[in-house]
Design a protein around this motif. Structure first.
Motif, short mmCIF file in Angstrom:
data_model
loop_
_atom_site.label_atom_id
_atom_site.label_comp_id
_atom_site.label_asym_id
_atom_site.label_seq_id
_atom_site.Cartn_x
_atom_site.Cartn_y
_atom_site.Cartn_z
N VAL A 224 1.92 19.61 0.56
CA VAL A 224 1.90 18.45 -0.34
C VAL A 224 0.63 17.65 -0.13
CG1 VAL A 224 3.02 16.24 -0.87
CG2 VAL A 224 4.40 18.32 -0.61
N ARG A 225 0.24 17.44 1.12
CA ARG A 225 -1.00 16.71 1.42
C ARG A 225 -2.21 17.42 0.83
NH1 ARG A 225 -3.68 12.33 1.53
NH2 ARG A 225 -5.24 12.18 3.15
N LYS B 3 -6.77 14.11 -5.88
CA LYS B 3 -7.66 12.95 -5.71
C LYS B 3 -9.11 13.33 -6.02
CE LYS B 3 -8.98 9.44 -2.29
NZ LYS B 3 -10.42 9.57 -2.30
N LEU C 239 -0.23 16.04 -9.80
CA LEU C 239 0.36 16.64 -8.59
C LEU C 239 1.78 17.06 -8.90
CD1 LEU C 239 0.38 17.29 -5.56
CD2 LEU C 239 1.07 14.92 -5.17
N TYR D 32 -2.28 19.30 -1.85
CA TYR D 32 -2.27 19.04 -3.28
C TYR D 32 -2.70 17.61 -3.59
CZ TYR D 32 -0.05 23.49 -4.47
OH TYR D 32 0.20 24.82 -4.66
N GLU D 33 -2.28 16.67 -2.78
CA GLU D 33 -2.69 15.28 -2.99
C GLU D 33 -4.21 15.14 -2.89
OE1 GLU D 33 1.31 13.03 -1.26
OE2 GLU D 33 -0.43 13.31 0.05
#
Length: 86
Positions: free
Chosen positions: A63-64, A71, A84, A66-67
């Motif tokens: 998830v991080r 960004k 996302l 993808y974040e």
């Protein structure tokens, strides 16, 4: 073949060529490197959107990832949405 200590492996010419060929289509690195690679990919593909996957096994880390990708993609300002969807 899986190596327990890949840093100790001596790669053959064929293995190196395979790695270079396949890593050319992969985006990895810090934010600045990723931004540059994404900008190049958008330009080459003449795309207004891109879809990506990450091969990170841990869910929170994935998830991080993808974040961070969303960004950096959003910072390009090329009109492509940074969405996302984990």
């Amino acid at each position: 073949m899986i190596y327990r200590h890949p840093q100790a492996h001596t790669f053959t010419t064929a293995e190196r060529a395979f790695a270079v060929e396949h890593s050319a289509a992969q985006l990895f690195g810090g934010p600045e490197t990723l931004r540059d690679k994404l900008a190049t990919l958008y330009a080459k593909a003449e795309a207004d959107e891109l879809m990506g996957i990450t091969l990170v096994p841990d869910h929170a880390d994935r998830v991080r990832s993808y974040e961070l990708l969303a960004k950096v993609s959003g910072e390009l300002g090329n009109g492509a949405p940074a969405v996302l969807l984990p």
